[in-house]
Design a protein around this motif. Structure first.
Motif, PDB file in Angstrom:
ATOM      1  N   ALA A 169       0.849  -1.148  -0.076  1.00 45.96           N
ATOM      2  CA  ALA A 169      -0.175  -0.062   0.019  1.00 45.96           C
ATOM      3  C   ALA A 169       0.766   1.014  -0.098  1.00 45.96           C
ATOM      4  O   ALA A 169       0.408   2.130  -0.691  1.00 45.96           O
ATOM      5  N   ALA A 170       1.785   1.283   0.765  1.00 48.32           N
ATOM      6  CA  ALA A 170       2.947   2.137   0.801  1.00 48.32           C
ATOM      7  C   ALA A 170       3.584   2.617  -0.511  1.00 48.32           C
ATOM      8  O   ALA A 170       3.775   3.654  -1.162  1.00 48.32           O
ATOM      9  N   ALA A 171       4.068   1.491  -1.379  1.00 49.97           N
ATOM     10  CA  ALA A 171       4.541   1.722  -2.688  1.00 49.97           C
ATOM     11  C   ALA A 171       3.283   2.298  -3.544  1.00 49.97           C
ATOM     12  O   ALA A 171       3.932   3.073  -4.592  1.00 49.97           O
ATOM     13  N   ARG A 172       2.317   1.816  -3.545  1.00 47.93           N
ATOM     14  CA  ARG A 172       1.425   2.230  -4.454  1.00 47.93           C
ATOM     15  C   ARG A 172       0.964   3.607  -4.203  1.00 47.93           C
ATOM     16  O   ARG A 172       0.315   4.244  -4.964  1.00 47.93           O
ATOM     17  N   ALA A 173       1.040   4.184  -2.966  1.00 46.56           N
ATOM     18  CA  ALA A 173       0.821   5.722  -2.585  1.00 46.56           C
ATOM     19  C   ALA A 173       1.803   6.522  -2.579  1.00 46.56           C
ATOM     20  O   ALA A 173       1.814   7.734  -2.239  1.00 46.56           O
ATOM     21  N   LEU A 174       3.022   6.068  -3.131  1.00 44.83           N
ATOM     22  CA  LEU A 174       4.363   6.858  -3.421  1.00 44.83           C
ATOM     23  C   LEU A 174       3.825   8.112  -4.224  1.00 44.83           C
ATOM     24  O   LEU A 174       3.314   7.989  -5.254  1.00 44.83           O
ATOM     25  N   VAL A 175       4.500   9.434  -3.777  1.00 46.19           N
ATOM     26  CA  VAL A 175       4.527  10.465  -4.659  1.00 46.19           C
ATOM     27  C   VAL A 175       5.909  10.972  -4.633  1.00 46.19           C
ATOM     28  O   VAL A 175       6.678  10.865  -3.878  1.00 46.19           O
ATOM     29  N   PRO A 176       6.159  11.880  -5.819  1.00 45.54           N
ATOM     30  CA  PRO A 176       7.482  12.470  -6.015  1.00 45.54           C
ATOM     31  C   PRO A 176       8.188  13.154  -5.020  1.00 45.54           C
ATOM     32  O   PRO A 176       9.007  12.914  -4.630  1.00 45.54           O
ATOM     33  N   PRO A 209       7.639  -9.310  -3.185  1.00 44.52           N
ATOM     34  CA  PRO A 209       7.334  -9.036  -4.544  1.00 44.52           C
ATOM     35  C   PRO A 209       6.289  -7.918  -4.948  1.00 44.52           C
ATOM     36  O   PRO A 209       6.329  -7.427  -6.166  1.00 44.52           O
ATOM     37  N   ALA A 210       5.105  -7.827  -4.184  1.00 43.50           N
ATOM     38  CA  ALA A 210       4.319  -6.933  -4.597  1.00 43.50           C
ATOM     39  C   ALA A 210       4.716  -5.445  -4.743  1.00 43.50           C
ATOM     40  O   ALA A 210       4.181  -4.582  -5.356  1.00 43.50           O
ATOM     41  N   VAL A 211       5.636  -5.204  -3.734  1.00 40.60           N
ATOM     42  CA  VAL A 211       6.347  -3.863  -3.737  1.00 40.60           C
ATOM     43  C   VAL A 211       7.159  -3.586  -5.011  1.00 40.60           C
ATOM     44  O   VAL A 211       7.282  -2.677  -5.725  1.00 40.60           O
ATOM     45  N   ARG A 212       7.828  -4.619  -5.188  1.00 42.10           N
ATOM     46  CA  ARG A 212       8.717  -4.417  -6.540  1.00 42.10           C
ATOM     47  C   ARG A 212       7.837  -4.575  -7.612  1.00 42.10           C
ATOM     48  O   ARG A 212       8.125  -3.597  -8.451  1.00 42.10           O
ATOM     49  N   ALA A 213       6.625  -5.022  -7.693  1.00 44.41           N
ATOM     50  CA  ALA A 213       5.697  -5.106  -8.838  1.00 44.41           C
ATOM     51  C   ALA A 213       5.221  -3.635  -8.884  1.00 44.41           C
ATOM     52  O   ALA A 213       5.020  -3.171 -10.208  1.00 44.41           O
ATOM     53  N   ALA A 214       4.746  -3.287  -7.906  1.00 41.98           N
ATOM     54  CA  ALA A 214       4.101  -1.762  -7.786  1.00 41.98           C
ATOM     55  C   ALA A 214       5.472  -0.729  -8.392  1.00 41.98           C
ATOM     56  O   ALA A 214       4.903   0.361  -8.786  1.00 41.98           O
ATOM     57  N   LEU A 215       6.501  -0.937  -8.064  1.00 47.37           N
ATOM     58  CA  LEU A 215       7.692   0.090  -8.555  1.00 47.37           C
ATOM     59  C   LEU A 215       8.226   0.082  -9.975  1.00 47.37           C
ATOM     60  O   LEU A 215       8.862   0.757 -10.417  1.00 47.37           O
ATOM     61  N   LEU A 216       7.774  -1.259 -10.547  1.00 52.16           N
ATOM     62  CA  LEU A 216       8.540  -1.363 -11.692  1.00 52.16           C
ATOM     63  C   LEU A 216       8.167  -0.719 -13.062  1.00 52.16           C
ATOM     64  O   LEU A 216       9.034  -0.227 -13.769  1.00 52.16           O
ATOM     65  N   ASP A 217       6.667  -0.474 -13.071  1.00 52.87           N
ATOM     66  CA  ASP A 217       6.437   0.474 -14.276  1.00 52.87           C
ATOM     67  C   ASP A 217       6.933   1.747 -14.213  1.00 52.87           C
ATOM     68  O   ASP A 217       7.355   2.350 -15.209  1.00 52.87           O
ATOM     69  N   PHE A 218       6.955   2.416 -12.887  1.00 53.50           N
ATOM     70  CA  PHE A 218       7.663   3.882 -12.770  1.00 53.50           C
ATOM     71  C   PHE A 218       9.050   3.951 -13.422  1.00 53.50           C
ATOM     72  O   PHE A 218       9.459   4.749 -14.066  1.00 53.50           O
ATOM     73  N   GLN A 219       9.893   2.544 -12.811  1.00 51.18           N
ATOM     74  CA  GLN A 219      11.221   2.757 -13.570  1.00 51.18           C
ATOM     75  C   GLN A 219      11.420   2.471 -14.951  1.00 51.18           C
ATOM     76  O   GLN A 219      12.201   3.017 -15.629  1.00 51.18           O
ATOM     77  N   ARG A 220      10.495   1.659 -15.281  1.00 47.78           N
ATOM     78  CA  ARG A 220      10.335   1.419 -16.795  1.00 47.78           C
ATOM     79  C   ARG A 220      10.086   2.486 -17.824  1.00 47.78           C
ATOM     80  O   ARG A 220      10.826   2.946 -18.751  1.00 47.78           O
ATOM     81  N   ASP A 221       9.061   3.294 -17.096  1.00 47.73           N
ATOM     82  CA  ASP A 221       8.491   4.806 -17.887  1.00 47.73           C
ATOM     83  C   ASP A 221       9.629   5.669 -17.981  1.00 47.73           C
ATOM     84  O   ASP A 221       9.794   6.248 -18.750  1.00 47.73           O
ATOM     85  N   PHE A 222      10.449   5.668 -16.773  1.00 53.44           N
ATOM     86  CA  PHE A 222      11.354   6.792 -16.655  1.00 53.44           C
ATOM     87  C   PHE A 222      12.436   6.588 -17.719  1.00 53.44           C
ATOM     88  O   PHE A 222      12.940   7.275 -18.258  1.00 53.44           O
ATOM     89  N   GLY A 223      12.957   5.432 -17.788  1.00 54.44           N
ATOM     90  CA  GLY A 223      13.851   4.685 -18.579  1.00 54.44           C
ATOM     91  C   GLY A 223      13.628   4.941 -20.140  1.00 54.44           C
ATOM     92  O   GLY A 223      14.251   5.472 -20.973  1.00 54.44           O
ATOM     93  N   ARG A 224      12.308   4.741 -20.472  1.00 55.87           N
ATOM     94  CA  ARG A 224      11.782   4.480 -21.877  1.00 55.87           C
ATOM     95  C   ARG A 224      11.558   5.999 -22.459  1.00 55.87           C
ATOM     96  O   ARG A 224      11.821   6.157 -23.637  1.00 55.87           O
TER      97      ARG A 224
END
Ligand code: DC
Length: 225
Positions: A62-69, A93-108
């Motif tokens: 829940a903390a990972a999904r609520a993260l703001v800049p 695992p659920a924390v890593r999954a929640a943060l994956l898109d942000f990292q990939r979007d940043f790199g892409r």
């Protein structure tokens, strides 16, 4: 040298010098830079603030999904407690999954240099250049001790080393996205290198890797799932 669209992965254990090195690489290559450890630190911090256990999967997700800049700008993301909380939430695992898109979007978006533990193995397995930056436990402990002292934090050298060993074990032995070099990563051991020498070596090997014809395609443009 501007390299729009290129992704460079910099992985390695705590206090190996990868953050400084990755930031300098990004500036030299004119690429955006992301310290992915900060994401896990910010999640750990939110869980600690809630008075909860960083190993609690539900609260950490829940903390990972609520993260703001703004969470990434907090001044209290470093220090022994924050280090271990980050490492604990990072094993979920659920924390890593929640943060994956942000990292990939940043790199892409424009290409990037990203540093972390699993950038070359999981987040961007198709990165054009992958570095695995490491150093002996004794040297990493010495650097972390000096860093703490520089921030005015009194620490016991033996305890600093024990914390480095604990975090290495926790990061390397977790079942999901463990700390390990990608098969095609270039190893840079900074035990006997100062920051300038490590950076010069990294820039040299990255340029050589990017000059290889099969590395011409951009990782940012390719899907990675
Ligand atoms: O790089 P760092 O020391 O700031 O990272 C803090 C913790 O976050 C680290 O102990 C493990 C975790 N982490 C991770 O699991 N994957 C990443 N890509 C980055 C950090």
């Amino acid at each position: 040298m501007a390299l729009n669209g290129i992704v460079i992965a910099v992985d390695g254990p705590a206090a190996a010098g990868k953050g400084t090195l990755a930031r300098r690489l990004a500036a030299a290559l004119r690429l955006p830079y992301l310290d992915t450890g900060l994401l896990y630190r910010a999640v750990g911090r939110r869980v600690l603030d809630a008075g909860a256990d960083p190993r609690d999967a539900g609260i950490a997700e829940a903390a990972a999904r609520a993260l703001v800049p703004a969470d990434l700008d907090r001044a209290d993301l470093r220090g022994p407690m924050a280090d271990m909380a980050a490492s604990a939430v990072a094993a979920i695992p659920a924390v890593r999954a929640a943060l994956l898109d942000f990292q990939r979007d940043f790199g892409r978006a424009h290409g990037a240099v990203l540093d972390g533990r699993d950038i070359g193995t999981v987040v961007f397995p198709q990165a054009q250049a992958k570095l695995f930056v490491t150093a002996s436990v004794a040297e990493r402990s010495r650097r972390r001790f000096l860093e703490l002292a520089g921030r005015g934090v009194a620490a016991d050298p033996a305890q600093v080393e024990a914390e480095i060993r604990d975090r290495d074990a926790q990061d390397a032995n977790r079942p999901v996205a463990p700390l390990r070099p990608a098969e095609d990563a270039i190893l840079i051991d900074t035990t006997t290198l100062d920051a300038d020498a490590a950076f010069a070596e990294a820039l040299r090997v990255v340029r050589a890797r990017l000059a290889q014809p099969d590395r011409a395609a951009t990782a940012a443009a390719k899907p990675c799932r």
